[in-house]
Design an enzyme around this catalytic site. Structure first.
Site, short mmCIF file in Angstrom:
data_model
loop_
_atom_site.label_atom_id
_atom_site.label_comp_id
_atom_site.label_asym_id
_atom_site.label_seq_id
_atom_site.Cartn_x
_atom_site.Cartn_y
_atom_site.Cartn_z
CG ASP A 63 41.06 -49.61 -33.91
OD1 ASP A 63 40.45 -50.34 -34.69
OD2 ASP A 63 40.50 -48.93 -33.04
CD GLU A 300 34.09 -47.11 -32.73
OE1 GLU A 300 34.56 -47.58 -31.68
OE2 GLU A 300 33.77 -47.81 -33.70
C1 FRU Z 1 37.46 -48.95 -33.20
C2 FRU Z 1 37.50 -49.20 -31.71
C3 FRU Z 1 38.14 -48.04 -30.99
C4 FRU Z 1 38.67 -48.69 -29.75
C5 FRU Z 1 39.04 -50.08 -30.22
C6 FRU Z 1 38.79 -51.17 -29.23
O1 FRU Z 1 37.62 -50.10 -33.96
O2 FRU Z 1 36.20 -49.45 -31.22
O3 FRU Z 1 37.26 -46.99 -30.75
O4 FRU Z 1 39.74 -47.96 -29.24
O5 FRU Z 1 38.30 -50.32 -31.38
O6 FRU Z 1 39.23 -52.40 -29.71
#
Ligand code: FRU
Length: 420
Positions: A63, A300
């Site tokens: 991310d 997300e």
């Molecule tokens: C999206 C996610 C986010 C979280 C992160 C954890 O890819 O699930 O929501 O912050 O990855 O690695």
């Protein structure tokens, strides 16, 4: 007394919420999600192996978000662009283990295409949570404000999925050799799930696919000038007491002809919002802007793009977090409204904005839409030319989206992970 104090605080917050937001929480219904399908407009081109350039060969990178100005435009600091990414060392760490040790690092670039690693964004010893998950970053008056998710607690012996919204600030220095961030170490918790508008970990009873109260994204509303954090949550309530409501199905005729499976009620993803009070440490929870009860468990990294009079709310989700009666791909999904708190309608009728190609359905994830419609993401589990599945763990080529009223279309792919 502590319990009483907490109840009182929660009570007064809810009265404030009711007074502030009249609009009902928008609903992403089963009927709408039932229309999800890949089309030429929403299917991304397949990423070829030559396009995958490791920006940090020793790290898993996933991310990612750019440093933005207060108004949401991508910041340029003395000619440099800065991005923040979740990272974990590759050595001895499988892609699925990476979430358990995630830390935020930053990278910088002059041309927005080739990225140099700056380092950790803070001292992990001082950071909150046993690992740090996604967020956003905003620079104002020379000071960087990094919003992030504090996941678990360092004091817990076993890993928990408790998530709290946190912030730390940093000074930023640049010279001809690059960018240096120096965290001020002032980590603080901004918000926790209140149990009334957002489900607490306890209320989730370990029943959903995965619990969420995370991914704070700073947003200045250009219409009102008010400032908000949007985030991923779950609709409040005790999991075993939740039920599917008529609105979660859709129209009356859809309700009459469809019956949700028993497990659908455990899917309760929501896009949360909190309004800024006196300063960047003071946030008041409001009721969710969007709920996907009985439809999807995880909305997300929610974020906005504003174009003309319209708010565009984007969120990412996985195939495996849709309720069992819905078949839909990993993708970027979106909704639009002419007012911040809704009523939101899904883009392209169903909500689907970007899907991976059918023959490479997990090739990219964690799309984030930048102010002019460029869409950045990371290379996830892609198929190599030999038909093997590999974890990319680096930035993916940037896509360009055209957005017109309530319709979107992928119009271009740049060969680089370009942040414009
Ligand atoms: C999206 C996610 C986010 C979280 C992160 C954890 O890819 O699930 O929501 O912050 O990855 O690695």
């Amino acid at each position: 007394t502590t319990a009483l104090a907490t109840t009182l605080v929660a009570g007064s917050l809810s009265t404030q919420v009711q007074a502030e937001v009249d609009e009902d929480t928008s609903v992403w219904s089963w009927e709408q999600a039932d229309k999800i399908e890949r089309t030429d407009e929403n299917t991304a081109p397949q990423i070829s192996e030559e396009e995958i350039k490791d920006i940090a060969p020793d790290l898993h990178v996933w991310d990612t978000w750019p440093l933005r100005n207060r108004d949401g435009s991508v910041a340029r600091v003395n000619g440099y662009k800065v991005i923040f990414s979740l990272t974990a060392k590759k050595e001895g760490v499988t892609p699925s283990e990476r979430h358990g040790i995630a830390k935020i690092r930053y990278f910088y670039s002059k041309d927005g295409k080739s990225w140099e690693m700056g380092g950790l964004a803070y001292d992990p010893e001082q950071a909150l949570g046993s690992r740090q998950w996604a967020g956003s970053a905003m620079i104002d008056d020379g000071k960087v404000n990094l919003f992030y998710t504090a996941t678990g607690r360092k004091s817990n012996e076993t890993k928990t999925y408790e998530q709290r919204l946190a912030k730390v600030s940093a000074d930023i220095e640049t010279n001809k050799d690059g960018v240096e961030l120096t965290s001020n170490g002032d980590h603080e918790i901004l918000l926790e799930a209140d149990g009334e508008h957002y489900q607490t970990l306890e209320q989730s009873e370990g029943k959903g696919v995965i619990y969420s109260f995370r991914d704070p994204w700073f947003f200045q509303d250009p219409k009102s000038g008010e400032e908000y954090l949007v985030f991923e949550g779950n609709s409040a309530g005790t999991a075993s007491e939740q039920t599917c409501q008529p609105a979660n199905y859709g129209s009356e005729s859809f309700q009459q002809t469809h019956d949700a499976p028993e497990d659908a009620k455990l899917y309760n993803g929501a896009v949360g919002i909190a309004k800024k009070g006196e300063d960047l440490s003071d946030w008041n929870l409001q009721k969710p802007i969007l709920e996907a009860d009985c439809v999807n468990q995880q909305l997300e990294r929610p974020h906005f793009m504003v174009k003309g009079n319209q708010y565009y709310l984007f969120t990412i989700t996985h195939k495996f977090t849709f309720a069992p009666q819905i078949t839909a791909p990993d993708g970027l999904y979106g909704f639009t409204s002419d007012s911040l708190h809704g009523d939101y309608k899904p883009l392209n009728d169903s909500g689907l904005v970007i899907a991976n190609p059918e023959n490479d359905p997990l090739q990219a994830y964690s799309w984030v839409v930048l102010p002019h419609g460029e869409v950045s993401s990371f290379v996830n589990k892609y198929n190599t030319e030999d038909g093997e599945q590999k974890f990319g763990g680096t930035l993916a080529p940037t896509l360009k989206l055209s957005v017109h009223k309530d319709e979107t279309k992928i119009v271009n792919e740049s060969k680089f992970p370009k942040i414009k």
